[in-house]
Motif scaffolding. Structure first.
Motif, mmCIF file in Angstrom:
data_model
loop_
_atom_site.group_PDB
_atom_site.id
_atom_site.type_symbol
_atom_site.label_atom_id
_atom_site.label_comp_id
_atom_site.label_asym_id
_atom_site.label_seq_id
_atom_site.Cartn_x
_atom_site.Cartn_y
_atom_site.Cartn_z
ATOM 1 N N ASP A 175 0.869 -1.014 -0.098
ATOM 2 C CA ASP A 175 0.024 0.067 0.042
ATOM 3 C C ASP A 175 0.808 1.231 0.013
ATOM 4 N N ALA A 176 0.268 2.275 0.342
ATOM 5 C CA ALA A 176 1.044 3.696 0.391
ATOM 6 C C ALA A 176 2.384 3.589 1.233
ATOM 7 N N ARG A 177 2.310 2.780 2.354
ATOM 8 C CA ARG A 177 3.491 2.484 3.121
ATOM 9 C C ARG A 177 4.600 2.091 2.343
ATOM 10 N N ALA A 178 4.537 1.377 1.264
ATOM 11 C CA ALA A 178 5.559 0.719 0.617
ATOM 12 C C ALA A 178 6.303 1.649 -0.456
ATOM 13 N N ALA A 179 5.366 2.573 -0.827
ATOM 14 C CA ALA A 179 5.866 3.768 -1.888
ATOM 15 C C ALA A 179 6.574 4.537 -1.212
ATOM 16 N N ALA A 180 6.003 5.002 0.229
ATOM 17 C CA ALA A 180 6.806 5.792 1.220
ATOM 18 C C ALA A 180 8.161 5.624 1.415
ATOM 19 N N LEU A 181 8.210 4.016 1.705
ATOM 20 C CA LEU A 181 9.618 3.486 1.906
ATOM 21 C C LEU A 181 10.487 3.591 0.782
ATOM 22 N N GLY A 182 10.016 3.290 -0.474
ATOM 23 C CA GLY A 182 10.957 3.468 -1.593
ATOM 24 C C GLY A 182 11.422 4.904 -1.824
ATOM 25 N N VAL A 183 10.672 5.933 -1.481
ATOM 26 C CA VAL A 183 11.202 7.169 -1.521
ATOM 27 C C VAL A 183 12.313 7.473 -0.337
ATOM 28 N N ALA A 184 11.782 6.901 0.698
ATOM 29 C CA ALA A 184 12.833 7.074 2.164
ATOM 30 C C ALA A 184 14.168 6.321 1.508
ATOM 31 N N VAL A 185 14.191 5.165 0.847
ATOM 32 C CA VAL A 185 15.557 4.708 0.522
ATOM 33 C C VAL A 185 16.125 5.530 -0.365
ATOM 34 N N VAL A 186 15.493 5.949 -1.470
ATOM 35 C CA VAL A 186 16.206 6.868 -2.403
ATOM 36 C C VAL A 186 16.897 8.271 -1.677
ATOM 37 N N LEU A 187 16.061 8.597 -0.662
ATOM 38 C CA LEU A 187 16.729 9.788 -0.106
ATOM 39 C C LEU A 187 17.846 9.335 1.009
ATOM 40 N N LEU A 188 17.693 8.080 1.319
ATOM 41 C CA LEU A 188 18.742 7.743 2.322
ATOM 42 C C LEU A 188 20.124 7.423 1.433
ATOM 43 N N ALA A 189 19.914 6.957 0.107
ATOM 44 C CA ALA A 189 20.981 6.534 -0.844
ATOM 45 C C ALA A 189 21.653 7.899 -0.998
ATOM 46 N N LEU A 190 20.910 8.992 -1.139
ATOM 47 C CA LEU A 190 21.399 10.517 -1.464
ATOM 48 C C LEU A 190 21.864 11.179 -0.291
ATOM 49 N N ARG A 191 22.012 10.539 0.798
ATOM 50 C CA ARG A 191 22.477 11.123 2.110
ATOM 51 C C ARG A 191 21.636 12.089 2.599
ATOM 52 N N ALA A 192 20.413 12.114 2.430
ATOM 53 C CA ALA A 192 19.495 13.110 3.091
ATOM 54 C C ALA A 192 19.470 12.965 4.506
ATOM 55 N N ASP A 193 19.118 14.096 5.120
ATOM 56 C CA ASP A 193 19.271 14.036 6.835
ATOM 57 C C ASP A 193 17.833 13.189 7.065
ATOM 58 N N PHE A 194 18.093 12.805 8.626
ATOM 59 C CA PHE A 194 17.099 11.808 9.151
ATOM 60 C C PHE A 194 15.759 12.449 8.961
ATOM 61 N N LEU A 195 15.639 13.645 9.346
ATOM 62 C CA LEU A 195 14.221 14.298 9.295
ATOM 63 C C LEU A 195 13.785 14.480 7.999
ATOM 64 N N VAL A 196 14.382 14.816 6.971
ATOM 65 C CA VAL A 196 13.967 14.891 5.751
ATOM 66 C C VAL A 196 13.369 13.580 5.222
ATOM 67 N N VAL A 197 14.122 12.445 5.590
ATOM 68 C CA VAL A 197 13.923 11.349 5.036
ATOM 69 C C VAL A 197 12.275 10.926 5.690
ATOM 70 N N VAL A 198 12.262 11.139 7.100
ATOM 71 C CA VAL A 198 11.042 10.736 7.743
ATOM 72 C C VAL A 198 9.845 11.637 7.291
ATOM 73 N N ALA A 199 10.013 13.083 7.067
ATOM 74 C CA ALA A 199 8.974 14.004 6.728
ATOM 75 C C ALA A 199 8.501 13.473 5.020
ATOM 76 N N ALA A 200 9.559 13.355 4.397
ATOM 77 C CA ALA A 200 9.110 12.847 3.018
ATOM 78 C C ALA A 200 8.207 11.463 3.075
ATOM 79 N N ALA A 201 8.655 10.648 3.728
ATOM 80 C CA ALA A 201 7.877 9.425 3.713
ATOM 81 C C ALA A 201 6.560 9.669 4.329
#
Lengths: 104, 249
Positions: free
Chosen positions: A65-91
């Motif tokens: 569901d939507a959570r899987a899509a959100a996690l996908g975005v989070a993983v991309v941001l983590l690979a781009l070395r985004a900040d913790f808060l950015v990753v969580v808020a984006a998801a």
């Protein structure tokens, strides 16, 4: 178990572990294998938590569901070395957005 | 070494160490907002959320506890997951007890402040006096910041209402992924994560909520006890944090 019991038990166990480091002789845990297991323990638990929080629904069945899509975005941001808060808020934004559109 | 250990720190060194402690405290305090909001989204009230930050005071364990409860897991599964994630703090205590040489009440306080950040800043200083100052000032800065921001997050989260509407359930998964990501440096860690993920996935339809996560902890045993496992190298991270330390307390 009430929520308060759960909270206080976890607090007591966490403190007991912290204090044990000050009271126990170091040689008990300094063998290489046990330190390897201790280092890998958070990896195993966090990986399991990611899977459960993303793919498991309330009744224990597996869903996409939507959570899987959100996690996908989070993983991309983590690979781009985004900040913790950015990753969580984006998801959160991705999941909320998809749900507002009626998906997941 | 002992003469050096007895030497007081210069005013400039004290300032440097304190500034490092404050910056770490401010940075981790910001994550406290996420925890506070996710905790009330998982069904805990503001007081229970605050009790966790005051008494448990270990970010990964706190997030895991509310995550398991929020997913419908039992209290026992939540406590087990949180406690297994806190085992590393005991290992940190072995290191910091040698630096601090504390007894009595000070030892009880030092134990509560023994987390990723205080240990990293403490053991990262070259001279013993700075190690002690680094541990205590970082521990206190993170404790104050983490607790104030937890309260803020919990109060704001409470005012938001339905957590699913704001995607807070997905934010929890992302928070766990963010804690996992920096730990995946070695082949052993990657193997453990994949194995644990599969165990949780396969066990979820069969076991009550929360139990699959505890079961998945066995992956650490399987990979860690395997003969000839590749040992993780010494800490080489940019900021000098501990190997496998969280960006949370």
């Amino acid at each position: 178990m009430t929520t308060w019991t759960t909270v206080l038990l976890a607090c007591a166990a966490a403190y007991a572990l912290k204090l044990a480091g000050y009271l126990l002789p170091a040689r008990w845990v300094q063998d290489e294998r046990s330190s390897r297991v201790v280092a890998l323990l958070p990896v195993a638990l966090l990986a399991a938590l990611v899977v459960v929080q993303t793919l498991v629904a309330g009744g224990g069945e597996l869903v996409l569901d939507a959570r899987a899509a959100a996690l996908g975005v989070a993983v991309v941001l983590l690979a781009l070395r985004a900040d913790f808060l950015v990753v969580v808020a984006a998801a959160a934004l991705v999941a909320a957005g998809l749900r507002a559109l009626g998906w997941g | 070494m002992s003469a050096e250990g007895a030497a007081p720190l210069s005013a400039q060194r004290r300032r440097t160490v304190r500034r490092q402690a404050l910056s770490v405290g401010a940075a981790t305090g910001a994550y406290g907002v996420s925890f506070g909001a996710l905790s009330v989204a998982s069904g805990l009230d503001v007081w229970q959320t605050q009790a966790l930050s005051l008494l448990l005071f270990s970010g990964g364990s706190q997030l895991a506890l509310v995550g398991v409860l929020g997913a419908g897991g039992s209290g026992a599964a939540a406590v087990a997951t949180s406690t297994l994630l806190g085992v590393r703090n005991g290992l940190y205590g072995l290191q910091t007890s040698r630096i601090l040489e504390v007894r009595g009440l000070r030892r009880l306080a030092a134990a509560q402040l023994t987390i990723d950040e205080s240990t990293a800043v403490g053991v990262g200083q070259p001279e013993p006096a700075a190690q002690r100052l680094g541990f205590w000032s970082t521990g206190l800065a993170v404790f104050v910041g983490w607790n104030l921001m937890t309260l803020l997050g919990a109060v704001v989260g409470n005012a938001l209402g339905d957590p699913r509407r704001y995607g807070l359930d997905a934010a929890a998964a992302a928070a766990f992924a963010a804690l996992l990501w920096p730990r995946l440096r070695s082949a052993d860690a990657a193997a453990t994560a994949v194995l644990a993920g599969f165990v949780a996935l396969l066990a979820s339809p069969a076991l009550p909520a929360g139990a699959p996560v505890v079961l998945a902890a066995l992956a650490a045993l399987v990979v860690g006890l395997r003969r000839g496992g590749r040992h993780e190298g010494p800490p080489t991270s940019r900021t000098g944090e501990l190997p496998g330390a969280d960006p949370l307390p």
